[in-house]
Design a protein around this motif. Structure first.
Motif, mmCIF file in Angstrom:
data_model
loop_
_atom_site.group_PDB
_atom_site.id
_atom_site.type_symbol
_atom_site.label_atom_id
_atom_site.label_comp_id
_atom_site.label_asym_id
_atom_site.label_seq_id
_atom_site.Cartn_x
_atom_site.Cartn_y
_atom_site.Cartn_z
ATOM 1 N N GLY A 43 0.819 -1.210 0.000
ATOM 2 C CA GLY A 43 0.000 0.000 0.000
ATOM 3 C C GLY A 43 0.847 1.251 0.000
ATOM 4 N N LYS A 44 0.310 2.308 -0.599
ATOM 5 C CA LYS A 44 0.981 3.610 -0.609
ATOM 6 C C LYS A 44 -0.078 4.675 -0.377
ATOM 7 N N MET A 45 0.318 5.763 0.280
ATOM 8 C CA MET A 45 -0.629 6.831 0.607
ATOM 9 C C MET A 45 -0.659 7.894 -0.485
ATOM 10 N N LEU A 46 -1.854 8.418 -0.726
ATOM 11 C CA LEU A 46 -2.000 9.539 -1.647
ATOM 12 C C LEU A 46 -1.934 10.808 -0.820
ATOM 13 N N ARG A 47 -1.002 11.672 -1.145
ATOM 14 C CA ARG A 47 -0.750 12.824 -0.290
ATOM 15 C C ARG A 47 -0.929 14.149 -1.016
ATOM 16 N N SER A 48 -1.237 15.141 -0.236
ATOM 17 C CA SER A 48 -1.366 16.472 -0.813
ATOM 18 C C SER A 48 0.004 17.094 -1.036
ATOM 19 N N PRO A 49 0.243 17.662 -2.221
ATOM 20 C CA PRO A 49 1.490 18.396 -2.435
ATOM 21 C C PRO A 49 1.396 19.833 -1.945
ATOM 22 N N HIS A 50 0.188 20.238 -1.506
ATOM 23 C CA HIS A 50 -0.029 21.628 -1.101
ATOM 24 C C HIS A 50 -0.189 21.727 0.403
ATOM 25 N N PRO A 51 0.286 22.830 0.985
ATOM 26 C CA PRO A 51 0.138 22.973 2.434
ATOM 27 C C PRO A 51 -1.282 23.322 2.863
ATOM 28 N N HIS A 52 -2.057 23.903 1.952
ATOM 29 C CA HIS A 52 -3.411 24.280 2.339
ATOM 30 C C HIS A 52 -4.260 24.361 1.085
ATOM 31 N N ALA A 53 -5.269 23.523 0.995
ATOM 32 C CA ALA A 53 -6.083 23.535 -0.214
ATOM 33 C C ALA A 53 -7.424 22.867 0.046
ATOM 34 N N LYS A 54 -8.399 23.247 -0.753
ATOM 35 C CA LYS A 54 -9.689 22.552 -0.722
ATOM 36 C C LYS A 54 -9.580 21.403 -1.712
ATOM 37 N N ILE A 55 -10.189 20.268 -1.361
ATOM 38 C CA ILE A 55 -10.221 19.148 -2.295
ATOM 39 C C ILE A 55 -11.477 19.307 -3.117
ATOM 40 N N ILE A 56 -11.307 19.545 -4.404
ATOM 41 C CA ILE A 56 -12.476 19.748 -5.264
ATOM 42 C C ILE A 56 -12.985 18.405 -5.795
ATOM 43 N N SER A 57 -12.073 17.586 -6.304
ATOM 44 C CA SER A 57 -12.502 16.279 -6.806
ATOM 45 C C SER A 57 -11.315 15.323 -6.827
ATOM 46 N N ILE A 58 -11.646 14.045 -6.720
ATOM 47 C CA ILE A 58 -10.616 13.008 -6.842
ATOM 48 C C ILE A 58 -11.111 11.989 -7.862
ATOM 49 N N ASP A 59 -10.367 11.803 -8.946
ATOM 50 C CA ASP A 59 -10.754 10.858 -9.993
ATOM 51 C C ASP A 59 -9.764 9.691 -10.004
ATOM 52 N N THR A 60 -10.225 8.529 -9.556
ATOM 53 C CA THR A 60 -9.329 7.376 -9.454
ATOM 54 C C THR A 60 -9.490 6.409 -10.627
ATOM 55 N N SER A 61 -10.305 6.798 -11.628
ATOM 56 C CA SER A 61 -10.666 5.828 -12.668
ATOM 57 C C SER A 61 -9.468 5.300 -13.441
ATOM 58 N N LYS A 62 -8.547 6.201 -13.782
ATOM 59 C CA LYS A 62 -7.370 5.733 -14.555
ATOM 60 C C LYS A 62 -6.532 4.778 -13.723
ATOM 61 N N ALA A 63 -6.369 5.124 -12.473
ATOM 62 C CA ALA A 63 -5.535 4.291 -11.600
ATOM 63 C C ALA A 63 -6.156 2.917 -11.407
ATOM 64 N N GLU A 64 -7.471 2.878 -11.322
ATOM 65 C CA GLU A 64 -8.150 1.602 -11.090
ATOM 66 C C GLU A 64 -7.924 0.631 -12.235
ATOM 67 N N LYS A 65 -7.716 1.203 -13.429
ATOM 68 C CA LYS A 65 -7.553 0.329 -14.594
ATOM 69 C C LYS A 65 -6.147 -0.242 -14.707
ATOM 70 N N LEU A 66 -5.215 0.290 -13.953
ATOM 71 C CA LEU A 66 -3.820 -0.167 -14.061
ATOM 72 C C LEU A 66 -3.709 -1.610 -13.591
ATOM 73 N N PRO A 67 -3.183 -2.516 -14.416
ATOM 74 C CA PRO A 67 -3.050 -3.915 -14.002
ATOM 75 C C PRO A 67 -2.196 -4.025 -12.747
ATOM 76 N N GLY A 68 -2.669 -4.825 -11.806
ATOM 77 C CA GLY A 68 -1.908 -4.982 -10.569
ATOM 78 C C GLY A 68 -2.457 -4.167 -9.426
ATOM 79 N N VAL A 69 -3.327 -3.209 -9.717
ATOM 80 C CA VAL A 69 -3.946 -2.418 -8.656
ATOM 81 C C VAL A 69 -5.136 -3.196 -8.113
ATOM 82 N N LYS A 70 -5.185 -3.395 -6.807
ATOM 83 C CA LYS A 70 -6.236 -4.233 -6.229
ATOM 84 C C LYS A 70 -7.282 -3.424 -5.464
ATOM 85 N N ALA A 71 -6.909 -2.247 -4.996
ATOM 86 C CA ALA A 71 -7.903 -1.443 -4.271
ATOM 87 C C ALA A 71 -7.422 -0.010 -4.180
#
Lengths: 769, 168, 284
Positions: A43-71
């Motif tokens: 497992g690896k964590m998804l982290r913010s590169p910014h010190p302060h920001a609003k999260i507008i959207s997160i799109d994981t669709s491309k990542a989900e399609k990567l072979p070998g990704v389980k969750a």
């Protein structure tokens, strides 16, 4: 059957070898760092590169399609529950989500996680997750963060997470009546724990079997369990947290991090396969926890004869993006003063402030390290102001045995005077202090106090132990206490063996597994020997009484006349041996009795948390004390400060294992030297500038100076066999002892750490001009 | 015949703790990864991955080196020793015993590295003075203990080894 | 995996290595590994391009080892720092080589790092440069079929990047050489150098000749301080050597970004020249 030697019998007070030592020196012992399970994902964590920001959207669709990704998980996979390590007493500090849903508040703030077949794939997947941020203005300076108009990080007004105002007596009047008043400001930088084993965990959530297991490198498995269960809305008995050998904690492994939560939830989403998340050293430095940087202001007044009249001041603690153990750190930064000095007039306000820096949390000594440097330097300067020897000044104002402090701390055994006297005697203070300026050498003293636990986390801080005696008279000892290297496995086994009356070699220990062992708050605040030790003693006594009851019945001797000492059941009246321990156990399991021996003990010290309205609270059932003296030599041409020797006199109540105690003192002290002379975790715009060993310098073998440690045994009335806890105190006064010694050597006072050569040279130059 | 030689040639042979291991390596594997992941010899630890902390120390031809920056293929033909090779069946090596006897082990994560460096030192210099001990251990970080008990352990190990030799 | 995949080559002769270097376009040379491997890890972490081929020099016996000839010391490029530090013959002629070797990094690094790697890696602050310039060493490269030579001084002055493989370093053996090395660590103990001062003189009848003063400021390559050398050249021991040295030292000519570092250069230069004079005295 068991190897017995002199040390194994009546082991309390003896330097018996580590019960778990052989596995460590052969490399056979497994840490969670080494753990591999069938089907394990990375497992690896998804982290913010910014010190302060609003999260507008997160799109994981491309990542989900990567072979070998389980969750892949984000906040929408969670219940969005907020938590905070001190939330029981300070609900407003429950400000962190396991995965942030609306905002990110520091560089590295976690908002998702990926589990894949290997590290490469997981990292590729992270890069494919598309996060849209609305960048917000950020604030990194603690004073700026409190100004009106500063970026609002949480909902706390002026970004002040909490305030600890304390006011006792009449400070204004006392200052007016003082003969000498001085004001000083100290700056304490951040620091890193640098445990050799990084944060690592393996979560396995077999949800159809209703089984969640988390193997984790931790100091507090029950705390992790509590937070995990809260965030997952599960019962405590459905969450099992297991600690294996741990490669150091130092306060950095005392609470649930998002990675711990993520490994469990990823596992569930991946169908129950275990998920391992390991921090790299860079992640350790940048995204775990750090020491609270503090601005520490003091204004105090004393009489000509050295009596302390009043202490006042302010503390501004840079807390970073979330609260973590902020309240406890702040309390420790102030309340420790009452443990060492008698003071009736005291007014201090502490502010724990949010900034967009990485999270400040607990680190060895809590706020006591920062407080130690500020207060002990300030005390030396007060003494100097009236021409009084700093040791004499301390002795005049220190606390005594059997007293209640202004803020209602109950001090029972108190060896502080003896610590100071022994330390000054050992270093020949009388003849050397102030007399070696010509060779640029100096001596400096700092004093400190240790708590044994601290009721800042929940309604109780109890420990529990179970002792099972097997049919072959071998002993199985279960305790919730977490050994992270400090030697609690060994010390507690010694206590168990001593109280039970058997050889230390019989004991096998299992610890810190929430599915098997009783509850224990964790390894912090130097509490384990005292609190878990008392629970162990009670469990051992319970087991012993169960055995003696059977023997009493069999031999028709009243149970009050029997005892079990050094492997023998003794008839106290005539000191005769009734039977061996082995025979007694055999008897218990024999046909006529069939009695299993299961001893249990639970101990909760009678303490109160610090009341943040008044500053009052008896946070510990006993207090340890310490005096430390540094001898330094300064090169006034290069500014280099060499620590030639340290003396440390420590009131530990009773040393259960003297060698272990000295090892802890030395380790703590060197951590203190590191913080004083070379360690400095630096930040710019919310980013750690030196997240590696190459640029964050720790003391090494070539930097080691000799240490003379003097153990003072005051035999505490409440501690097991008189023992108090220890492990943090030797870190608290080190910086001040060195700074005071530098002053003695060359007349230069450094008020901001670390004490580096360029600061010395600069100060010398301005003194000249 | 030819295919067997070809297969043999493409495998890497590593001599670890006096045993030979045949491994199918591509070339970019570090010795540390091969030890821990391929061979399950987890006594050698990764604590920093930047050649600073010494936790990954192993002995190659009796010299202490950092396995996190060694390519496994580079040490083919060399004699590699890890912590697992030090003890024999039930018996601890005198250095391991000395570390235990002197309280030099706390959390234990750094211990294998220190113990191997001590072996390298004492093999070359059976009676080192304190300065020599400090210098030979300068590539290691111990966060728990502060080094002093490790120095005691090295001195004690030196005594133990010299006694053992004279007994012979 | 810590490193991106690459083709690993382990040539057994110098000729083989040179051929590989010729034919492979995106290759790096692996000597001790103490710079390159961490560098490769870092490149991978940052998602940058890594080499397709790595040429390891570990199995080439002809570029390892120390030979003492009648007029020079030949050190193979793949000789480790600890091998240099522990060589009794090297110590006999030039103790400064031991002093430089044994204070670099840590024991393990010294067991792995090579003098060749230290010279060829092109990091400004690496430490052999100073003493090799001071001792008038020559660097030998195998370039295609012939061997090329270049003085250490030229190599570091011109930022020269010869295309061949560094095979060995030769240091002329001269009599009556006194050389000292002063190293200022960034932090006390084990750390990179912040600045270094190296002084070499040839002492003939109480006169300092062939003076070389090589200073490294941590930011640029080691270079000779010509003004100090001129001032000291031909000086007699009766004169105020220390004073001459220090009055001709100008910290402004170095890349020292603050007053503190400039002060350190003055102080440590003073220590260096004092050490030299003490050494001269001891030898007498």
């Amino acid at each position: 059957m068991t190897q017995k030697n002199n040390n194994s019998l009546n082991p309390v007070g003896k330097s018996v070898p580590r019960i778990d030592g052989k596995g460590l020196v052969t490399g056979q012992t497994k840490y969670v760092f080494d753990l591999k399970l069938p089907g394990m994902l990375i497992g690896k964590m998804l982290r913010s590169p910014h010190p302060h920001a609003k999260i507008i959207s997160i799109d994981t669709s491309k990542a989900e399609k990567l072979p070998g990704v389980k969750a892949i998980i984000t906040a929408k996979d969670t219940y969005g529950i907020k938590f905070g390590s001190n939330e029981f007493f300070f609900p407003q500090t429950a400000d962190q989500q396991a995965l942030e849903s609306d905002k990110v508040r520091y560089i590295g703030d976690e908002l998702g996680a990926v589990a894949a077949i290997d590290e490469e794939t997981a990292e590729k997947a992270l890069k494919l997750i598309d996060v849209k941020y609305e960048i917000l203005p950020a604030v990194f300076d603690v004073m700026e963060a409190m100004k009106p108009g500063a970026p609002q990080i949480h909902s706390a007004r002026n970004n002040i997470a909490l305030i600890l105002p304390t006011h006792f007596g009449n400070v204004e009047k006392a200052l007016k009546e003082s003969d000498y008043v001085r004001e000083d400001e100290f700056y304490l930088p951040s620091a890193a724990h640098t445990c050799m084993e990084p944060h690592v965990c393996v979560g396995q959530f077999e949800n159809f079997s209703d089984k969640l297991t988390l193997w984790i490198s931790t100091q507090a498995p029950f705390k992790i369990r509590e937070t995990l269960a809260k965030c997952l809305k599960m019962n405590l008995n459905n969450v099992r947290v297991i600690k294996l050998a741990v490669g150091g904690g130092f306060g950095g492994k005392l609470e649930m991090l998002p990675m711990d939560f993520a490994s469990c939830l990823l596992s569930k989403k991946a169908g129950g396969f275990p998920v391992k998340i390991t921090y790299s050293r860079e992640e350790e430095f940048s995204f775990s926890r750090r020491k609270h940087p503090m601005i520490y202001k003091l204004k105090s007044g004393i009489k000509k004869n050295g009596t302390l009249m009043a202490i006042s001041g302010e503390i501004y603690a840079d807390g970073g993006g979330y609260c973590s153990y902020g309240p406890t750190v702040l309390a420790a930064a102030m309340m420790r003063i009452f443990m060492v000095y008698k003071i009736k007039n005291f007014k201090m306000t502490g502010y724990r402030v949010y900034t967009n820096n990485p999270i400040s949390g607990a680190i060895r000594g809590f706020g006591g390290v920062q407080s130690g440097f500020a207060v002990e330097s300030h005390m030396d300067m007060l003494a100097q102001g009236i021409g009084m020897d700093p040791v004499e000044f301390r002795l005049k104002n220190i606390t005594t045995p059997n007293m209640i402090t202004t803020n209602k701390m109950i001090l029972t055994s108190n060896g502080l005077r003896e610590c100071i006297e022994k330390a000054t005697e050992a270093c020949d203070w009388k003849n050397k202090k102030g007399k070696q300026k010509n060779i640029k050498r100096g001596l400096g003293i700092g004093i400190a106090a240790d708590v044994m636990g601290s009721k800042m986390y929940k309604s109780h801080e109890s420990a529990g132990s179970i002792i099972k005696i097997e049919e072959d008279a071998s002993v199985y000892f279960l305790t919730g206490a977490a050994d992270t290297g400090q030697g609690s496995n060994t010390a507690l086994s010694q206590i168990a063996a001593q109280e039970l009356g058997i050889s230390y070699d019989r004991i096998k220990i299992t610890t810190a597994d929430t599915g098997i062992t009783p509850f224990d708050t964790g390894s912090f605040a130097s509490r384990v020997t005292f609190i878990s030790g008392n629970a162990t003693k009670l469990a051992a006594l319970d087991a012993k009484m169960q055995i003696l009851k059977v023997v009493s019945q069999e031999k028709n001797i009243p149970i009050e006349e029997l005892d079990l000492i050094a492997e023998e059941v003794i008839h106290k009246k005539n000191s005769s041996v009734v039977m061996s321990f082995e025979k007694a156990v055999e008897l218990c399991y024999s046909f006529n009795y069939g009695q299993q021996i299961i001893g249990r003990g639970s101990y909760n010290p009678k303490t109160t948390p610090v009341d943040f309205r008044t500053g009052e609270g008896n946070v510990s059932a006993s207090y340890g004390f310490e005096a430390q003296i540094a001898k330094v030599e300064v090169n006034t041409e290069t500014g280099e400060v060499a620590v030639l020797k340290m003396w440390d006199a420590h009131d530990i109540g009773k040393a259960i294992n003297p060698q272990s105690v000295r090892g802890q003192i030395e380790g703590s002290l060197f951590m203190g030297i590191g913080y004083t002379l070379s360690e400095n975790l630096q930040f710019k715009n919310g980013r750690v500038l030196n997240p590696n060993f190459a640029n964050y310098r720790l003391p090494r073998s070539v930097n080691a100076c000799p240490v003379e440690s003097i153990l003072i045994e005051t035999i505490d009335p409440e501690g097991p066999f008189g023992a108090k806890g220890m492990g943090e105190a030797a870190l608290l006064p080190t910086a001040a002892a060195i700074a005071n010694a530098v002053y003695d050597a060359i007349g230069i006072r450094i008020k901001d750490l670390p004490i580096t050569p360029d600061k010395i040279l600069k100060a010398l130059k301005s003194k000249e001009s | 015949m030819q295919s067997k030689n070809y297969w043999y040639k493409s495998m890497t042979t590593l001599n670890i703790n006096e045993k030979e291991y045949q491994l199918d390596l591509k070339g970019h594997e570090t010795l540390l990864e091969v030890l821990r992941d391929n061979l399950g010899l987890t006594g050698t630890k990764t604590a920093c991955n930047e050649a600073e902390c010494g936790a990954c120390t192993v002995l190659v031809d009796n010299n202490s080196v950092l396995s996190c920056i060694i390519l496994a293929k580079d040490v083919e033909g060399c004699s590699i020793e890890t912590i697992e090779g030090l003890s024999h069946e039930e018996e601890l090596h005198p250095i391991q015993q000395a570390f235990l006897d002197n309280g030099a082990v706390q959390c234990g994560f750094c211990a294998p590295g220190f113990i191997l460096s001590t072996k390298a030192l004492l093999d070359k210099n059976p009676e080192p003075n304190l300065e020599e001990i400090k210098k030979s251990l300068d590539g290691h970080i111990c966060r728990c203990g502060g080094y002093l008990k490790i120095f005691d352990a090295v001195k004690d190990a030196s005594k133990k080894l010299n006694n053992h030799d004279t007994k012979k | 995996m810590l490193l991106n995949p690459f083709n690993y080559h382990s040539p057994k002769t110098l000729k083989e290595a040179c051929n590989l270097l010729d034919t492979l376009k995106n290759a790096r040379i692996l000597s001790g590994g103490t710079f390159l491997v961490n560098n490769l890890k870092s490149l991978k972490r940052r998602g940058l391009k890594t080499p397709d081929d790595i040429i390891s020099l570990q199995k080439i016996p002809e570029i390892k080892g120390i030979q003492i000839k009648s007029d020079k010391i030949m050190i193979g490029a793949m000789t480790t720092l600890n091998n240099i530090a522990q060589d009794k013959n090297v110590e006999k002629h030039y103790p400064i080589l031991r002093i430089v070797s044994e204070n670099i990094a840590s024991t393990q690094i010294r067991n792995m790092a090579t003098i060749g790697g230290n010279v060829a890696c092109r990091y400004a602050w690496t430490e052999f440069a100073s003493c090799l310039i001071a001792l008038e060493a020559t660097l030998h490269f195998a370039e295609k079929k012939k061997l090329k030579e270049i003085s250490a001084e030229s190599f570091f002055k011109n930022n020269a990047k010869p295309e061949g493989l560094l095979t060995s370093i030769s240091i002329p053996i001269k009599k009556d050489i006194i050389a000292i090395y002063k190293r200022v660590s960034k932090t006390p103990g084990v750390d990179l150098p912040m600045l270094t001062v190296c002084i070499k003189v040839s002492l003939k009848k109480n006169t300092l000749l062939d003076v070389r003063v090589v200073i490294n400021d941590g930011a640029s390559f080691s270079k000779r301080d010509v003004s100090i050398e001129k001032a000291l050249e031909g000086s007699n021991l009766d004169e105020n050597i220390e004073g001459k040295f220090l009055s001709n030292l100008n910290p402004e000519t170095y890349k020292l970004d603050n007053e503190y570092k400039k002060e350190l250069l003055r102080i440590h230069s003073k220590y260096a020249i004092q050490k030299l004079l003490v050494q001269i005295n001891d030898n007498a």
